[in-house]
Design a protein around this motif. Sequence first.
Motif, PDB file in Angstrom:
ATOM      1  N   VAL A 193      24.442  52.144  53.137  1.00 42.81           N
ATOM      2  CA  VAL A 193      25.349  53.301  53.074  1.00 42.81           C
ATOM      3  C   VAL A 193      26.496  52.847  52.469  1.00 42.81           C
ATOM      4  O   VAL A 193      27.250  51.893  52.878  1.00 42.81           O
ATOM      5  CB  VAL A 193      25.577  54.024  54.569  1.00 42.81           C
ATOM      6  CG1 VAL A 193      26.734  54.902  54.549  1.00 42.81           C
ATOM      7  CG2 VAL A 193      24.493  54.442  55.069  1.00 42.81           C
ATOM      8  N   LYS A 194      27.109  53.451  51.324  1.00 43.37           N
ATOM      9  CA  LYS A 194      28.289  53.281  50.625  1.00 43.37           C
ATOM     10  C   LYS A 194      28.864  54.512  50.153  1.00 43.37           C
ATOM     11  O   LYS A 194      28.065  55.168  49.193  1.00 43.37           O
ATOM     12  CB  LYS A 194      28.204  52.201  49.497  1.00 43.37           C
ATOM     13  CG  LYS A 194      28.192  50.819  49.918  1.00 43.37           C
ATOM     14  CD  LYS A 194      29.621  50.595  50.772  1.00 43.37           C
ATOM     15  CE  LYS A 194      29.655  49.004  51.649  1.00 43.37           C
ATOM     16  NZ  LYS A 194      31.050  49.129  52.051  1.00 43.37           N
ATOM     17  N   GLY A 195      29.979  55.059  50.431  1.00 41.53           N
ATOM     18  CA  GLY A 195      30.591  56.291  50.162  1.00 41.53           C
ATOM     19  C   GLY A 195      30.841  57.214  51.262  1.00 41.53           C
ATOM     20  O   GLY A 195      29.549  57.370  52.128  1.00 41.53           O
ATOM     21  N   THR A 196      32.169  57.483  51.694  1.00 40.00           N
ATOM     22  CA  THR A 196      32.195  58.296  52.739  1.00 40.00           C
ATOM     23  C   THR A 196      33.152  59.468  52.617  1.00 40.00           C
ATOM     24  O   THR A 196      34.299  59.423  51.640  1.00 40.00           O
ATOM     25  CB  THR A 196      32.834  57.502  53.815  1.00 40.00           C
ATOM     26  OG1 THR A 196      31.839  56.421  54.083  1.00 40.00           O
ATOM     27  CG2 THR A 196      32.955  58.304  55.160  1.00 40.00           C
ATOM     28  N   ARG A 197      32.960  60.463  53.079  1.00 35.03           N
ATOM     29  CA  ARG A 197      33.978  61.587  53.124  1.00 35.03           C
ATOM     30  C   ARG A 197      34.026  62.272  54.723  1.00 35.03           C
ATOM     31  O   ARG A 197      32.843  62.488  55.398  1.00 35.03           O
ATOM     32  CB  ARG A 197      33.556  62.776  52.138  1.00 35.03           C
ATOM     33  CG  ARG A 197      33.907  62.450  50.678  1.00 35.03           C
ATOM     34  CD  ARG A 197      35.453  62.397  50.164  1.00 35.03           C
ATOM     35  NE  ARG A 197      35.375  62.289  48.818  1.00 35.03           N
ATOM     36  CZ  ARG A 197      35.384  60.939  48.268  1.00 35.03           C
ATOM     37  NH1 ARG A 197      34.985  59.929  49.029  1.00 35.03           N
ATOM     38  NH2 ARG A 197      35.460  61.032  47.001  1.00 35.03           N
ATOM     39  N   PRO A 198      35.096  62.767  55.049  1.00 36.60           N
ATOM     40  CA  PRO A 198      35.024  63.496  56.175  1.00 36.60           C
ATOM     41  C   PRO A 198      34.408  64.852  56.396  1.00 36.60           C
ATOM     42  O   PRO A 198      33.929  65.493  55.208  1.00 36.60           O
ATOM     43  CB  PRO A 198      36.660  63.585  56.642  1.00 36.60           C
ATOM     44  CG  PRO A 198      37.236  63.949  55.248  1.00 36.60           C
ATOM     45  CD  PRO A 198      36.434  62.861  54.437  1.00 36.60           C
ATOM     46  N   ARG A 199      33.948  65.499  57.643  1.00 40.58           N
ATOM     47  CA  ARG A 199      33.385  66.828  57.444  1.00 40.58           C
ATOM     48  C   ARG A 199      34.473  67.568  57.312  1.00 40.58           C
ATOM     49  O   ARG A 199      35.877  67.604  57.918  1.00 40.58           O
ATOM     50  CB  ARG A 199      32.763  67.200  58.984  1.00 40.58           C
ATOM     51  CG  ARG A 199      31.701  65.992  59.181  1.00 40.58           C
ATOM     52  CD  ARG A 199      30.348  66.247  58.166  1.00 40.58           C
ATOM     53  NE  ARG A 199      29.934  67.509  58.284  1.00 40.58           N
ATOM     54  CZ  ARG A 199      29.172  68.329  59.012  1.00 40.58           C
ATOM     55  NH1 ARG A 199      28.655  67.578  59.985  1.00 40.58           N
ATOM     56  NH2 ARG A 199      28.735  69.489  58.873  1.00 40.58           N
ATOM     57  N   GLY A 200      34.202  68.870  56.805  1.00 43.62           N
ATOM     58  CA  GLY A 200      35.287  70.108  56.582  1.00 43.62           C
ATOM     59  C   GLY A 200      35.373  70.892  57.866  1.00 43.62           C
ATOM     60  O   GLY A 200      34.140  71.109  58.588  1.00 43.62           O
ATOM     61  N   ALA A 201      36.239  71.591  58.180  1.00 46.78           N
ATOM     62  CA  ALA A 201      36.616  72.289  59.510  1.00 46.78           C
ATOM     63  C   ALA A 201      35.901  73.633  59.010  1.00 46.78           C
ATOM     64  O   ALA A 201      35.220  74.255  60.083  1.00 46.78           O
ATOM     65  CB  ALA A 201      38.317  72.709  59.631  1.00 46.78           C
ATOM     66  N   LEU A 202      35.844  74.040  57.888  1.00 49.01           N
ATOM     67  CA  LEU A 202      35.134  75.361  57.717  1.00 49.01           C
ATOM     68  C   LEU A 202      33.975  74.934  56.771  1.00 49.01           C
ATOM     69  O   LEU A 202      33.856  73.848  55.742  1.00 49.01           O
ATOM     70  CB  LEU A 202      36.012  76.409  56.971  1.00 49.01           C
ATOM     71  CG  LEU A 202      37.336  76.731  57.602  1.00 49.01           C
ATOM     72  CD1 LEU A 202      38.220  77.592  56.810  1.00 49.01           C
ATOM     73  CD2 LEU A 202      36.795  77.382  58.867  1.00 49.01           C
TER      74      LEU A 202
END
Length: 484
Positions: free
Chosen positions: A301-310
């Motif tokens: 696993v390499k590469g991360t983004r947060p989850r969006g609120a909408l």
Amino acid sequence: MSPGADGRESEPLPARDATAFPRRERLGLRIDPERVFELLLAGERHAFWLDAGIRAETGRSLLGAASPVRPSYLMHGDQLWTLRGATPVPCDGELTDVLRRWRLATVPSAPEDDPADTSPLGWVGWFGYEFGARRLGIEAEASAYPDAVMLAADRVIAIDHHTNETSLWFVDDADGREWAANTSAALRAAADEPTPHVVGVDAGARRGTGPVRWRHSDGEYLSMIAACQDSIRAGDAYLLCLTNTATVATSAEPLEVYRALRRASRARHGAYLRAGDVTVLSASPELFLNIAGGVAVTRPVKGTRPRGALPADDARLRAQLAEDEKERAENLMIVDLMRNDLGRVARVGGVSVTELLTVETHAHVHQLVSTVRAELADGLDVLDVLGASFPAGSMTGAPKLSAMSVLHELERGPRGVYSGCLGRLGLDGTAELAMVIRTIVMCDGEATIGSGGGITALSVPDQELAEVKLKAAALLHALGVTSD
């Protein structure tokens, strides 16, 4: 037999000198693994729960305690200790040697895509980052925690989440049969009781009692990122997996923290591992190694983004990750490194990439994942594969040895259990090991959390710092604290 990765002669498990004979008892019961652990194992000094996740529909959860009749082991620095009693006792030898002494009688291994009938008997525990660093000749700081722990698992409760079937696996001897009879009776009695209502765990009850202390301040970490990029420009490495460590005082009970963590994360490779005073709570999303049927699989696993609120924001962040040049390059570098590592123990032409740059979505983040598969050369066992590939490239950078040397100078402290791997080594030659990320280590009123990210020439320092804080946030929340 064929020479192993370290040049010695080795043979695969199961071996001709098998000393353990497995037996399985199917109970025909459907019971929640959390309830099993709380009922039978919460009071054990050395215990494990390899957790397929809350409300899992696939995979197995494996639960048990260290064998009362066979020794378990830990390694701290260069010293091996036995864990047969309440107090560790020093002993001679190397951990990998003693792990090879306990062999399972020949039984068919399940194919790699259907592990449900594979015996889970063997060793359960962790290998810390410094354990691997020392074996590669890399200077390593002394950790406060054991560098490796392997609990002898000769009696295991296995819950298959696809079939909802509960089984008891045990060594077929008098001690094992007595355990099976007692455990079967306890589980059948529990199954007849009404299922308790599952409620959330109040963060206030987890009582984080002090501020979060980071080993490196934000300013120091940004300076370390700059130093990484200087090393990359100098040609010392092309990817450096830089980490930081957060520590917080806490009076929380580890099991309560784990209950909160698993409800928030629903990780596929969760774990609650207790070895005496040290408890490891993991919500890892990353498979390091699965070995079955002569095939090893790793999923870096390499590469991360947060989850969006909408939903629209979430979709935008997912697409952004899939298209990000830096994240894709970082993932590809680790895929290439893992192909090289596994190529040392694979048959000629036996390494392939079966999945490349896939975005997976978890409770708190989107992540970029690839899959590397290796058909193992004849005569090699699980420990040979570990010797060739550990520590995992997704936690070191590349080239591995040079990257680890650079990181040792920059990080100025041990990673401990973090950045290592945890899970099981089966006596029949199978294994399933997860990366130790998204993990809390609790001991003596303190909790530590490791967090980091891959630094490349394209890294934006402020974004890398934000990623470190994002990865730690859910773990700190499980402890009932927050960090800036």
